[in-house]
Structures are given as structure tokens and as C-alpha cells.
Design a protein around this motif. Structure first.
Motif, PDB file in Angstrom:
ATOM      1  N   VAL A 130       0.855  -1.185   0.000  1.00 23.71           N
ATOM      2  CA  VAL A 130       0.000   0.000   0.000  1.00 23.71           C
ATOM      3  C   VAL A 130       0.888   1.232   0.000  1.00 23.71           C
ATOM      4  O   VAL A 130       1.993   1.217   0.547  1.00 23.71           O
ATOM      5  N   LYS A 131       0.387   2.276  -0.628  1.00 22.15           N
ATOM      6  CA  LYS A 131       1.121   3.542  -0.668  1.00 22.15           C
ATOM      7  C   LYS A 131       0.543   4.450   0.413  1.00 22.15           C
ATOM      8  O   LYS A 131      -0.644   4.766   0.403  1.00 22.15           O
ATOM      9  N   VAL A 132       1.393   4.833   1.365  1.00 19.54           N
ATOM     10  CA  VAL A 132       0.995   5.680   2.486  1.00 19.54           C
ATOM     11  C   VAL A 132       1.908   6.906   2.492  1.00 19.54           C
ATOM     12  O   VAL A 132       3.128   6.757   2.594  1.00 19.54           O
ATOM     13  N   ASP A 133       1.325   8.069   2.383  1.00 22.81           N
ATOM     14  CA  ASP A 133       2.111   9.318   2.370  1.00 22.81           C
ATOM     15  C   ASP A 133       3.257   9.242   1.351  1.00 22.81           C
ATOM     16  O   ASP A 133       4.406   9.566   1.662  1.00 22.81           O
ATOM     17  N   ASP A 134       2.942   8.787   0.149  1.00 26.01           N
ATOM     18  CA  ASP A 134       3.889   8.691  -0.958  1.00 26.01           C
ATOM     19  C   ASP A 134       4.996   7.657  -0.767  1.00 26.01           C
ATOM     20  O   ASP A 134       6.000   7.675  -1.479  1.00 26.01           O
ATOM     21  N   SER A 135       4.848   6.753   0.205  1.00 32.30           N
ATOM     22  CA  SER A 135       5.811   5.669   0.403  1.00 32.30           C
ATOM     23  C   SER A 135       5.099   4.334   0.337  1.00 32.30           C
ATOM     24  O   SER A 135       4.005   4.172   0.889  1.00 32.30           O
ATOM     25  N   TRP A 136       5.726   3.375  -0.321  1.00 25.80           N
ATOM     26  CA  TRP A 136       5.170   2.033  -0.404  1.00 25.80           C
ATOM     27  C   TRP A 136       5.582   1.226   0.824  1.00 25.80           C
ATOM     28  O   TRP A 136       6.745   1.270   1.246  1.00 25.80           O
ATOM     29  N   LEU A 137       4.616   0.501   1.402  1.00 27.88           N
ATOM     30  CA  LEU A 137       4.835  -0.338   2.577  1.00 27.88           C
ATOM     31  C   LEU A 137       4.202  -1.708   2.351  1.00 27.88           C
ATOM     32  O   LEU A 137       3.307  -1.866   1.518  1.00 27.88           O
ATOM     33  N   PHE A 138       4.653  -2.679   3.121  1.00 24.33           N
ATOM     34  CA  PHE A 138       3.993  -3.978   3.130  1.00 24.33           C
ATOM     35  C   PHE A 138       2.743  -3.880   4.006  1.00 24.33           C
ATOM     36  O   PHE A 138       2.838  -3.523   5.185  1.00 24.33           O
ATOM     37  N   ALA A 139       1.588  -4.216   3.454  1.00 25.88           N
ATOM     38  CA  ALA A 139       0.357  -4.339   4.238  1.00 25.88           C
ATOM     39  C   ALA A 139       0.191  -5.787   4.678  1.00 25.88           C
ATOM     40  O   ALA A 139      -0.386  -6.059   5.734  1.00 25.88           O
ATOM     41  N   GLU A 140       0.690  -6.692   3.846  1.00 27.65           N
ATOM     42  CA  GLU A 140       0.647  -8.117   4.163  1.00 27.65           C
ATOM     43  C   GLU A 140       1.838  -8.788   3.502  1.00 27.65           C
ATOM     44  O   GLU A 140       2.190  -8.471   2.363  1.00 27.65           O
ATOM     45  N   ARG A 141       2.450  -9.723   4.238  1.00 24.50           N
ATOM     46  CA  ARG A 141       3.576 -10.478   3.691  1.00 24.50           C
ATOM     47  C   ARG A 141       3.387 -11.931   4.108  1.00 24.50           C
ATOM     48  O   ARG A 141       3.370 -12.256   5.288  1.00 24.50           O
ATOM     49  N   LEU A 142       3.187 -12.794   3.112  1.00 24.23           N
ATOM     50  CA  LEU A 142       3.067 -14.232   3.333  1.00 24.23           C
ATOM     51  C   LEU A 142       4.386 -14.860   2.934  1.00 24.23           C
ATOM     52  O   LEU A 142       4.811 -14.733   1.787  1.00 24.23           O
ATOM     53  N   LEU A 143       5.040 -15.529   3.877  1.00 24.76           N
ATOM     54  CA  LEU A 143       6.355 -16.120   3.646  1.00 24.76           C
ATOM     55  C   LEU A 143       6.190 -17.635   3.563  1.00 24.76           C
ATOM     56  O   LEU A 143       5.703 -18.258   4.505  1.00 24.76           O
ATOM     57  N   TYR A 144       6.583 -18.201   2.430  1.00 27.93           N
ATOM     58  CA  TYR A 144       6.509 -19.649   2.212  1.00 27.93           C
ATOM     59  C   TYR A 144       7.921 -20.212   2.118  1.00 27.93           C
ATOM     60  O   TYR A 144       8.721 -19.740   1.311  1.00 27.93           O
ATOM     61  N   VAL A 145       8.216 -21.215   2.942  1.00 28.90           N
ATOM     62  CA  VAL A 145       9.511 -21.890   2.897  1.00 28.90           C
ATOM     63  C   VAL A 145       9.341 -23.119   1.996  1.00 28.90           C
ATOM     64  O   VAL A 145       8.643 -24.063   2.345  1.00 28.90           O
ATOM     65  N   ASP A 146       9.988 -23.098   0.837  1.00 29.18           N
ATOM     66  CA  ASP A 146       9.897 -24.227  -0.098  1.00 29.18           C
ATOM     67  C   ASP A 146      10.802 -25.370   0.331  1.00 29.18           C
ATOM     68  O   ASP A 146      10.441 -26.529   0.202  1.00 29.18           O
ATOM     69  N   TRP A 147      12.021 -25.053   0.778  1.00 34.00           N
ATOM     70  CA  TRP A 147      12.907 -26.077   1.326  1.00 34.00           C
ATOM     71  C   TRP A 147      14.001 -25.412   2.133  1.00 34.00           C
ATOM     72  O   TRP A 147      14.264 -24.214   2.001  1.00 34.00           O
ATOM     73  N   ILE A 148      14.633 -26.235   2.953  1.00 31.94           N
ATOM     74  CA  ILE A 148      15.779 -25.795   3.759  1.00 31.94           C
ATOM     75  C   ILE A 148      16.892 -26.810   3.571  1.00 31.94           C
ATOM     76  O   ILE A 148      16.652 -28.021   3.563  1.00 31.94           O
ATOM     77  N   GLU A 149      18.100 -26.312   3.399  1.00 35.02           N
ATOM     78  CA  GLU A 149      19.271 -27.162   3.278  1.00 35.02           C
ATOM     79  C   GLU A 149      20.302 -26.730   4.314  1.00 35.02           C
ATOM     80  O   GLU A 149      20.505 -25.539   4.522  1.00 35.02           O
ATOM     81  N   ALA A 150      20.905 -27.692   4.978  1.00 35.98           N
ATOM     82  CA  ALA A 150      21.972 -27.394   5.946  1.00 35.98           C
ATOM     83  C   ALA A 150      23.281 -27.963   5.410  1.00 35.98           C
ATOM     84  O   ALA A 150      23.326 -29.088   4.916  1.00 35.98           O
ATOM     85  N   ARG A 151      24.344 -27.161   5.513  1.00 40.26           N
ATOM     86  CA  ARG A 151      25.665 -27.571   5.029  1.00 40.26           C
ATOM     87  C   ARG A 151      26.709 -27.300   6.114  1.00 40.26           C
ATOM     88  O   ARG A 151      26.725 -26.225   6.706  1.00 40.26           O
ATOM     89  N   ALA A 152      27.586 -28.252   6.313  1.00 44.02           N
ATOM     90  CA  ALA A 152      28.743 -28.021   7.177  1.00 44.02           C
ATOM     91  C   ALA A 152      29.780 -27.265   6.348  1.00 44.02           C
ATOM     92  O   ALA A 152      29.990 -27.575   5.184  1.00 44.02           O
ATOM     93  N   LEU A 153      30.400 -26.266   6.961  1.00 44.47           N
ATOM     94  CA  LEU A 153      31.428 -25.480   6.264  1.00 44.47           C
ATOM     95  C   LEU A 153      32.783 -25.763   6.871  1.00 44.47           C
ATOM     96  O   LEU A 153      32.897 -26.082   8.044  1.00 44.47           O
ATOM     97  N   SER A 154      33.813 -25.616   6.049  1.00 47.62           N
ATOM     98  CA  SER A 154      35.179 -25.826   6.558  1.00 47.62           C
ATOM     99  C   SER A 154      35.652 -24.602   7.290  1.00 47.62           C
ATOM    100  O   SER A 154      35.129 -23.541   7.209  1.00 47.62           O
TER     101      SER A 154
END
Length: 154
Positions: A130-154
Motif C-alpha cells: 500500500v502507498k501511504v504518504d507517498d511511500s510504499w509499505l507492506f500491508a501483508e507479507r506471506l512467507l513460504y519456505v519451499d525447502w531448507i538445506e543445511a551444510r557443514a562449512l570448513s
């Protein structure tokens, strides 16, 4: 493939501002700027997390800008994060409201007793802007996690 059409300078500016909003979210997350990240949302925002993108039941649902503080501050448990924003598509756009989808690969580095581990989350966001006072903001944010990968690092 979409057909390219002419757009007005105002629409081009709005599209750029929305893209910058999506990028600012990732930037604030990586800089541990929870207050800056919260400022990207409307006061009555809706933020919904689906840790399993295939499950219609959300894992977490928040209903105000203030409720986002602990969620964003939780990133402090990582030694570092890096969010790579991929394609960001505006699906609908009027002068003061829009919807879109953004892809992100979120990298989270954990260091425990000299063991380094990287967790990478493949994320999709479905956003209402939504645009509020000439600035765009998130009114709603749906976050979907498709996958997660874990890696050991050296």
C-alpha cells in the motif's frame, strides 16, 4: 512471455519503489536493523509464515508492526545472514495498492565451538503493498519456505 507495453513515469517510479521496498527488507535483515525492517510495514500489517509451503496451515501469524520486532530480532542468533532476492514480480498495481511475489535464498551462518554451518532457505513471499504518504509499505507479507538445506562449512 509477457508483452511489453508503455507505462507512465509514475507507474515506473512505483514499480521501482516497490522493488526497493523488497530489497530494503533483505538489507535490514542482514544488517540486523529490526527497527528499520519493521518500518517497512503498515501499523496493522499481517505477516504469515508457512514453514512448509505445501501445508495450508500457517506456522506463525502476526497482526501488527510491533509484533514483528521479536521475529526480526531473532536473526541475531546467527553469526551472519545474506538474503539474495531473486525475481520480484508485481502482479497487480493501482495508484495506491499492489500485489506481488518475490523469491529469496536466505543464507544463515551459525558458528558453535569453531564448527560452522550454513542453513539455506528457499523462500517465496506473496505481498500486498500500500502507498501511504507517498511511500510504499507492506500491508501483508506471506512467507513460504519451499525447502531448507543445511551444510557443514570448513
Amino acid at each position: 512471455m509477457s508483452k511489453h507495453v508503455s507505462i507512465s513515469p509514475a507507474e515506473a517510479a512505483d514499480r521501482l519503489a516497490i522493488r526497493e521496498l523488497v530489497e530494503a527488507y533483505a538489507h535490514c535483515a542482514d544488517r540486523r536493523d529490526a527497527k528499520g525492517q519493521m518500518a517497512l510495514f503498515t501499523a496493522d500489517t499481517r505477516f504469515v509464515v508457512y514453514m512448509n509451503a505445501k501445508d495450508p496451515k500457517p506456522s506463525q501469524e502476526l497482526h501488527s508492526r510491533e509484533a514483528l520486532g521479536p521475529v526480526f530480532a531473532d536473526l541475531n542468533k546467527y553469526a551472519a545472514t545474506m538474503h539474495f532476492v531473486g525475481q520480484s514480480t508485481i502482479l497487480t498495481l493501482t495508484a495506491d495498492r499492489g500485489t506481488g511475489e518475490a523469491y529469496c535464498l536466505a543464507h544463515h551462518l551459525t558458528i558453535e565451538a569453531e564448527k560452522r554451518q550454513l542453513m539455506i532457505a528457499a523462500l517465496r513471499y506473496y505481498d500486498t503493498f500500500v502507498k501511504v504518504d507517498d511511500s510504499w509499505l507492506f500491508a501483508e507479507r506471506l512467507l513460504y519456505v519451499d525447502w531448507i538445506e543445511a551444510r557443514a562449512l570448513s
